[in-house]
Motif scaffolding. Structure first.
Motif, PDB file in Angstrom:
ATOM      1  N   GLY A  26       0.604  -0.826   0.535  1.00  0.00           N
ATOM      2  CA  GLY A  26       0.291   0.084  -0.125  1.00  0.00           C
ATOM      3  C   GLY A  26       1.286   1.009  -0.366  1.00  0.00           C
ATOM      4  O   GLY A  26       2.131   1.001  -0.549  1.00  0.00           O
ATOM      5  N   ARG A  27       0.222   2.410   0.409  1.00  0.00           N
ATOM      6  CA  ARG A  27       1.107   3.737   0.586  1.00  0.00           C
ATOM      7  C   ARG A  27       2.464   3.902   1.486  1.00  0.00           C
ATOM      8  O   ARG A  27       3.582   4.357   1.016  1.00  0.00           O
ATOM      9  CB  ARG A  27      -0.402   4.876   0.297  1.00  0.00           C
ATOM     10  CG  ARG A  27       0.372   5.874  -0.029  1.00  0.00           C
ATOM     11  CD  ARG A  27      -0.545   7.190   0.028  1.00  0.00           C
ATOM     12  NE  ARG A  27      -1.491   7.257  -1.390  1.00  0.00           N
ATOM     13  CZ  ARG A  27      -1.902   7.873  -1.530  1.00  0.00           C
ATOM     14  NH1 ARG A  27      -2.953   8.986  -0.680  1.00  0.00           N
ATOM     15  NH2 ARG A  27      -3.262   8.157  -2.619  1.00  0.00           N
ATOM     16  N   PRO A 114       0.172  10.571  -3.453  1.00  0.00           N
ATOM     17  CA  PRO A 114       0.276   9.330  -4.247  1.00  0.00           C
ATOM     18  C   PRO A 114       2.195   9.182  -4.718  1.00  0.00           C
ATOM     19  O   PRO A 114       2.789   8.443  -5.693  1.00  0.00           O
ATOM     20  CB  PRO A 114      -0.854   9.815  -4.896  1.00  0.00           C
ATOM     21  CG  PRO A 114      -0.872  11.012  -4.554  1.00  0.00           C
ATOM     22  CD  PRO A 114      -0.352  11.122  -2.943  1.00  0.00           C
ATOM     23  N   GLN A 115       3.002  10.525  -4.340  1.00  0.00           N
ATOM     24  CA  GLN A 115       3.989  10.892  -5.259  1.00  0.00           C
ATOM     25  C   GLN A 115       5.108  10.635  -4.093  1.00  0.00           C
ATOM     26  O   GLN A 115       5.219  10.961  -3.107  1.00  0.00           O
ATOM     27  CB  GLN A 115       4.246  11.970  -5.615  1.00  0.00           C
ATOM     28  CG  GLN A 115       3.589  11.825  -7.021  1.00  0.00           C
ATOM     29  CD  GLN A 115       3.668  13.409  -7.603  1.00  0.00           C
ATOM     30  OE1 GLN A 115       4.295  14.268  -7.555  1.00  0.00           O
ATOM     31  NE2 GLN A 115       3.758  13.692  -9.040  1.00  0.00           N
ATOM     32  N   LEU A 116       6.101   9.659  -4.853  1.00  0.00           N
ATOM     33  CA  LEU A 116       6.996   9.443  -3.377  1.00  0.00           C
ATOM     34  C   LEU A 116       8.020  10.968  -3.011  1.00  0.00           C
ATOM     35  O   LEU A 116       7.972  11.868  -3.536  1.00  0.00           O
ATOM     36  CB  LEU A 116       8.564   8.575  -3.927  1.00  0.00           C
ATOM     37  CG  LEU A 116       7.605   7.091  -4.890  1.00  0.00           C
ATOM     38  CD1 LEU A 116       9.057   6.050  -4.973  1.00  0.00           C
ATOM     39  CD2 LEU A 116       6.855   6.817  -3.091  1.00  0.00           C
ATOM     40  N   TYR A 117       8.693  10.442  -1.608  1.00  0.00           N
ATOM     41  CA  TYR A 117       9.168  12.115  -1.442  1.00  0.00           C
ATOM     42  C   TYR A 117      10.828  12.216  -1.110  1.00  0.00           C
ATOM     43  O   TYR A 117      10.874  10.968  -1.898  1.00  0.00           O
ATOM     44  CB  TYR A 117       8.692  12.552   0.207  1.00  0.00           C
ATOM     45  CG  TYR A 117       7.750  12.500   0.734  1.00  0.00           C
ATOM     46  CD1 TYR A 117       6.608  12.437   0.390  1.00  0.00           C
ATOM     47  CD2 TYR A 117       6.595  12.027   2.157  1.00  0.00           C
ATOM     48  CE1 TYR A 117       5.083  12.480   0.637  1.00  0.00           C
ATOM     49  CE2 TYR A 117       6.043  12.520   2.496  1.00  0.00           C
ATOM     50  CZ  TYR A 117       4.660  12.214   1.380  1.00  0.00           C
ATOM     51  OH  TYR A 117       3.629  12.273   1.716  1.00  0.00           O
ATOM     52  N   THR A 118      11.151  12.683  -0.732  1.00  0.00           N
ATOM     53  CA  THR A 118      12.544  12.593  -1.405  1.00  0.00           C
ATOM     54  C   THR A 118      13.238  12.696   0.246  1.00  0.00           C
ATOM     55  O   THR A 118      13.152  12.482   1.371  1.00  0.00           O
ATOM     56  CB  THR A 118      13.351  14.210  -1.183  1.00  0.00           C
ATOM     57  OG1 THR A 118      12.995  15.166  -0.426  1.00  0.00           O
ATOM     58  CG2 THR A 118      12.595  15.420  -2.595  1.00  0.00           C
ATOM     59  N   LEU A 119      15.137  11.845   0.051  1.00  0.00           N
ATOM     60  CA  LEU A 119      15.238  11.878   1.105  1.00  0.00           C
ATOM     61  C   LEU A 119      15.285  12.993   2.395  1.00  0.00           C
ATOM     62  O   LEU A 119      15.361  12.855   3.499  1.00  0.00           O
ATOM     63  CB  LEU A 119      16.817  10.815   1.229  1.00  0.00           C
ATOM     64  CG  LEU A 119      17.809  10.650   1.942  1.00  0.00           C
ATOM     65  CD1 LEU A 119      17.253   9.137   2.997  1.00  0.00           C
ATOM     66  CD2 LEU A 119      19.335  10.675   1.369  1.00  0.00           C
ATOM     67  N   ASP A 120      15.371  13.548   2.066  1.00  0.00           N
ATOM     68  CA  ASP A 120      15.428  14.847   3.088  1.00  0.00           C
ATOM     69  C   ASP A 120      14.086  15.005   3.340  1.00  0.00           C
ATOM     70  O   ASP A 120      14.202  15.468   5.172  1.00  0.00           O
ATOM     71  CB  ASP A 120      15.758  16.519   2.614  1.00  0.00           C
ATOM     72  CG  ASP A 120      17.340  16.592   2.110  1.00  0.00           C
ATOM     73  OD1 ASP A 120      18.187  15.854   2.649  1.00  0.00           O
ATOM     74  OD2 ASP A 120      17.860  17.579   1.100  1.00  0.00           O
ATOM     75  N   GLN A 121      13.039  14.321   3.384  1.00  0.00           N
ATOM     76  CA  GLN A 121      11.675  14.464   3.943  1.00  0.00           C
ATOM     77  C   GLN A 121      11.784  13.032   4.049  1.00  0.00           C
ATOM     78  O   GLN A 121      11.029  13.739   5.780  1.00  0.00           O
ATOM     79  CB  GLN A 121      10.510  14.531   2.197  1.00  0.00           C
ATOM     80  CG  GLN A 121      10.199  15.970   2.023  1.00  0.00           C
ATOM     81  CD  GLN A 121       9.527  15.987   1.131  1.00  0.00           C
ATOM     82  OE1 GLN A 121       9.755  15.366  -0.053  1.00  0.00           O
ATOM     83  NE2 GLN A 121       8.644  17.040   0.711  1.00  0.00           N
ATOM     84  N   TYR A 122      12.076  12.183   4.102  1.00  0.00           N
ATOM     85  CA  TYR A 122      11.868  10.814   5.014  1.00  0.00           C
ATOM     86  C   TYR A 122      12.992  10.939   6.029  1.00  0.00           C
ATOM     87  O   TYR A 122      12.462  10.528   6.831  1.00  0.00           O
ATOM     88  CB  TYR A 122      12.339  10.130   4.006  1.00  0.00           C
ATOM     89  CG  TYR A 122      11.709   9.333   2.939  1.00  0.00           C
ATOM     90  CD1 TYR A 122      10.381   9.519   2.994  1.00  0.00           C
ATOM     91  CD2 TYR A 122      12.197   9.502   1.426  1.00  0.00           C
ATOM     92  CE1 TYR A 122       9.260   8.959   2.520  1.00  0.00           C
ATOM     93  CE2 TYR A 122      10.797   8.714   0.356  1.00  0.00           C
ATOM     94  CZ  TYR A 122       9.897   8.856   0.611  1.00  0.00           C
ATOM     95  OH  TYR A 122       8.304   7.730  -0.076  1.00  0.00           O
ATOM     96  N   VAL A 123      13.656  11.136   6.106  1.00  0.00           N
ATOM     97  CA  VAL A 123      14.650  11.341   7.310  1.00  0.00           C
ATOM     98  C   VAL A 123      14.358  12.220   8.814  1.00  0.00           C
ATOM     99  O   VAL A 123      15.057  12.488   9.926  1.00  0.00           O
ATOM    100  CB  VAL A 123      16.252  11.731   7.244  1.00  0.00           C
ATOM    101  CG1 VAL A 123      16.937  10.611   6.019  1.00  0.00           C
ATOM    102  CG2 VAL A 123      15.879  13.135   6.792  1.00  0.00           C
ATOM    103  N   LEU A 124      13.436  13.001   8.240  1.00  0.00           N
ATOM    104  CA  LEU A 124      12.843  13.902   9.522  1.00  0.00           C
ATOM    105  C   LEU A 124      11.486  13.570   9.852  1.00  0.00           C
ATOM    106  O   LEU A 124      11.076  14.283  10.413  1.00  0.00           O
ATOM    107  CB  LEU A 124      12.439  15.550   8.383  1.00  0.00           C
ATOM    108  CG  LEU A 124      13.822  16.714   8.172  1.00  0.00           C
ATOM    109  CD1 LEU A 124      12.985  17.801   7.428  1.00  0.00           C
ATOM    110  CD2 LEU A 124      14.146  16.342   9.292  1.00  0.00           C
ATOM    111  N   ILE A 125      10.917  12.607   8.816  1.00  0.00           N
ATOM    112  CA  ILE A 125       9.713  12.097   9.658  1.00  0.00           C
ATOM    113  C   ILE A 125       9.826  11.941  11.583  1.00  0.00           C
ATOM    114  O   ILE A 125      10.478  10.098  11.281  1.00  0.00           O
ATOM    115  CB  ILE A 125       9.169  10.680   8.752  1.00  0.00           C
ATOM    116  CG1 ILE A 125       8.435  11.626   7.506  1.00  0.00           C
ATOM    117  CG2 ILE A 125       8.208  10.032   9.527  1.00  0.00           C
ATOM    118  CD1 ILE A 125       8.470   9.995   6.748  1.00  0.00           C
TER     119      ILE A 125
END
Length: 281
Positions: A26-27, A114-125
């Protein structure tokens, strides 16, 4: 002995390998798998559409950690059905609402589009957990912010996430759809939306503006008249009622008395308006 205590003995032993199996497509699964790829983490995936139960058995035999990213309606059943195939592995889920004995919970405080994020966004989650383990212990390779809350707080935590994230999305979608009907670009509202969020986090006690804070009953009545026949009129009235019940949602000067029920803006199902050009305050 609880599932958490049983796994706690395994986490620091050499027998618990770092190989990760991600279940689902899934998403959330797509986003987290993309994140893991960019972090060069070792993992494999399994989902019902593309793989067989035999594939799952093989994957579980290799896994030291099993991250189950399925919907809440099937998550617990899946765990109970297949946990016996990898009883020594650490089983993990990302549900914000469920607590399942024998599984570690790490909820990503994020909305996934629906669109994947950047690595910079992922590491801040940020991740919110009820586990005794750290995020790095559960998912080696990740160093995202992670906070622990008591199990007793989790249901309310998730309800707040739904209120603040999901419900506001419904309101912004309403504005965008009507802008499109008027041949206005939805992008016109983007600076407005961004500043609303910026103000909420920079000045939470003073961010709320508009006719509720001003106690402008005439404008509220006009708003409701414009929404007459629209289901969103009931949402407007619900916020009116909530405002006068619990205060100005973080403003420094909340209402000190109940709303005047005689005003058409405050009467459920009654059209707002003006008569005689006089304002009601």
């Amino acid at each position: 002995m609880t599932g958490t205590a049983r796994f706690a003995m395994k986490v620091f032993s050499s027998s618990l390998n770092d190989h990760l199996l991600v279940v689902g497509n899934g998403r959330v699964a797509r986003h987290l798998c993309e994140y893991f790829k960019r972090m060069r983490m070792s993992f494999e995936t399994w989902n019902r559409r593309e793989n067989s139960v035999g594939d799952l058995r093989d994957s579980l035999s290799r896994a030291g950690r099993v991250l189950v990213l399925l919907s809440d309606t099937v998550l617990e059943d899946f765990f109970h059905q297949y946990h016996g195939l990898a009883p020594e592995a650490m089983w993990i889920h990302c549900s914000g609402a469920l607590e399942i004995s024998g599984m570690e919970s790490f909820h990503p405080l994020m909305t996934f589009g629906p669109q994947l994020y950047t690595l910079d966004q992922y590491v801040l989650i940020p991740f919110v957990t009820t586990s005794h383990f750290t995020l790095a212990q559960a998912l080696p390779g990740l160093s995202n912010p992670c906070v622990r809350i008591p199990v007793s707080h989790k249901a309310r935590y998730h309800a707040l996430c739904v209120l603040s994230g999901n419900f506001t999305t419904i309101l912004w979608r309403k504005l965008i759809e009507e802008f499109r009907d008027w041949n206005l670009s939805p992008g016109l509202a983007k600076p407005f939306a961004q500043q609303v969020v910026a103000n909420v986090f920079s000045f939470p006690d003073q961010a709320l503006t508009g006719p509720l804070v001003r106690r402008d009953l005439e404008t509220q009545a006009k708003n409701l008249a414009a929404l007459d026949g629209d289901p969103f009129a009931d949402i407007y009235r619900a916020f009116q009622n909530l405002f006068f019940q619990v205060g100005a949602f973080g403003t420094s000067a909340g209402p000190k008395s109940a709303p005047p029920q005689s005003h058409p803006a405050m009467v459920p199902g009654k059209k707002g308006g003006e008569k005689g050009g006089k304002k009601s305050h």
